[in-house]
Enzyme design. Structure first.
Site, PDB file in Angstrom:
ATOM      1  N   HIS A  50       5.081  10.573  -1.028  1.00  0.00           N
ATOM      2  CA  HIS A  50       5.967   9.405  -1.058  1.00  0.00           C
ATOM      3  C   HIS A  50       6.497   9.206  -2.476  1.00  0.00           C
ATOM      4  O   HIS A  50       5.726   9.270  -3.439  1.00  0.00           O
ATOM      5  CB  HIS A  50       5.171   8.171  -0.603  1.00  0.00           C
ATOM      6  CG  HIS A  50       5.889   6.874  -0.784  1.00  0.00           C
ATOM      7  ND1 HIS A  50       5.439   5.874  -1.618  1.00  0.00           N
ATOM      8  CD2 HIS A  50       7.046   6.428  -0.236  1.00  0.00           C
ATOM      9  CE1 HIS A  50       6.285   4.845  -1.569  1.00  0.00           C
ATOM     10  NE2 HIS A  50       7.266   5.156  -0.736  1.00  0.00           N
ATOM     11  N   HIS A  96      13.883   4.703  -8.163  1.00  0.00           N
ATOM     12  CA  HIS A  96      13.703   3.549  -7.300  1.00  0.00           C
ATOM     13  C   HIS A  96      13.933   2.216  -7.989  1.00  0.00           C
ATOM     14  O   HIS A  96      13.864   2.097  -9.181  1.00  0.00           O
ATOM     15  CB  HIS A  96      12.400   3.527  -6.490  1.00  0.00           C
ATOM     16  CG  HIS A  96      11.109   3.774  -7.206  1.00  0.00           C
ATOM     17  ND1 HIS A  96      10.423   4.946  -7.034  1.00  0.00           N
ATOM     18  CD2 HIS A  96      10.351   3.018  -8.007  1.00  0.00           C
ATOM     19  CE1 HIS A  96       9.305   4.886  -7.708  1.00  0.00           C
ATOM     20  NE2 HIS A  96       9.230   3.738  -8.316  1.00  0.00           N
TER      21      HIS A  96
END
Ligand code: NAG
Length: 307
Positions: A50, A96
């Site tokens: 992830h 992110h």
């Protein structure tokens, strides 16, 4: 004995002379196991990373999700790489959260990342790798995403299914994917509009339980999916990464201290058991983890594959 040596001789002759007579190369070991060659892509469980690009060994880098490089993740046995993309100075990067947040983590240009994976794939010809990329800004598939794949050369390895969506049971075996050289599967969570044939719409073929769980029991429900296929015809993915609420601020960060337990065999098998009733009694196809080098995610996945 004689027969064997004649075949060995034929196989060593130039392809242009005897190519029509020589059978295609057949992979005998697929993703590290002979038994996986004859298993359908959808019937194999793989370990996933992830936010695979958010790599730092610094414990104060709060926005990190991984500690080891992409190449090291692949060497460890990770076969799904997840990442989120944004434009930065007009270049597509894996990173992110928003621009000014202290949780910004820039993993660099997507093309550099894909080139690293391509180098690894070239050196490891019997491996099938899946990308799961997220596209929160809705960047153009044909003019932003596809050029990054093409520049890295990895588009040449990308699998194009005969139709979309594919039912879980319709996927080819790992062996046939490796033999055909089309051993990279590319899913995008949103925006995959068919304009590029190898960039596939994730939720039409995969369902997910909630992500960013702060509950170590990982309660399972079908959180994200899409039609037209029934849920049971989808593969499914465990969002098996545990977050903590940073000092009560409501900001969720990944918790490396919990990772050895979270990525342990018991926790992954318990999460699987919780999702199985929703997944037709089958195992997940993908187990997505933070800090893949901690715990024993690979051991858990091997167990789920029956090894
Ligand atoms: C693969 O098939 C076996 C046998 O039906 C099943 O037990 C297992 O859960 C399947 N795994 C996946 C990932 O579909």
């Amino acid at each position: 004995m004689l027969g064997t040596s004649i075949f060995a001789l034929l196989a060593s002759l130039p392809f242009t002379v005897y190519g029509a007579w020589i059978p295609q190369r057949r992979a005998t070991v697929c993703n590290g196991q002979a038994a996986l060659c004859s298993r359908s892509y959808g019937n194999v469980t793989v370990a996933g990373s992830h936010d695979s690009y958010a790599i730092s060994g610094d414990p104060f880098a709060l926005a990190r999700n991984q500690e080891i490089s992409i190449t090291s993740q692949l060497n460890l046995g990770v076969r799904m790489l997840q990442a989120q993309a944004h434009l930065r100075n007009n270049v597509i990067h894996f990173c992110h959260t928003s621009e000014r947040s202290f949780l910004l983590f820039d993993g660099g240009p997507v093309v550099d990342y894909l080139t690293e994976v391509k180098t690894w794939l070239d050196a490891n010809p019997n491996e099938v790798v899946t990308f799961l990329f997220t596209n929160p800004e809705g960047l153009s598939i044909s003019s932003v995403w596809a050029p990054a794949f093409a520049s890295s050369g990895i588009d040449q390895l990308a699998y194009v299914p005969p139709h979309v969506p594919m039912k879980r049971t319709e996927w080819p075996t790992l062996g046939s994917m490796i033999d055909s050289g089309k051993r990279v599967v590319v899913f995008l969570d949103s925006g995959a509009d068919g304009s590029v044939d190898y960039i596939l719409p994730e939720f039409e073929m995969i369902w997910e339980p909630p992500f960013d769980s702060t509950d170590s029991t990982f309660p399972c429900s079908v959180d994200r999916t899409a039609g037209p296929l029934a849920t049971g015809d989808h593969m499914y993915l465990l969002n098996h990464f545990l977050d903590v609420n940073l000092l009560g601020t409501g900001i969720l960060i990944s918790d490396p201290a919990a990772a050895p337990t979270t990525n342990g065999v018991n926790s992954i098998l318990a999460n699987t058991a919780g999702c199985q009733p929703l997944g037709g009694g089958l195992n997940p196809t993908f187990v997505l983890m933070d800090f893949v080098n901690l715990g024993n995610g690979i051991g858990a996945v091997n167990k789920l594959n029956g090894f």
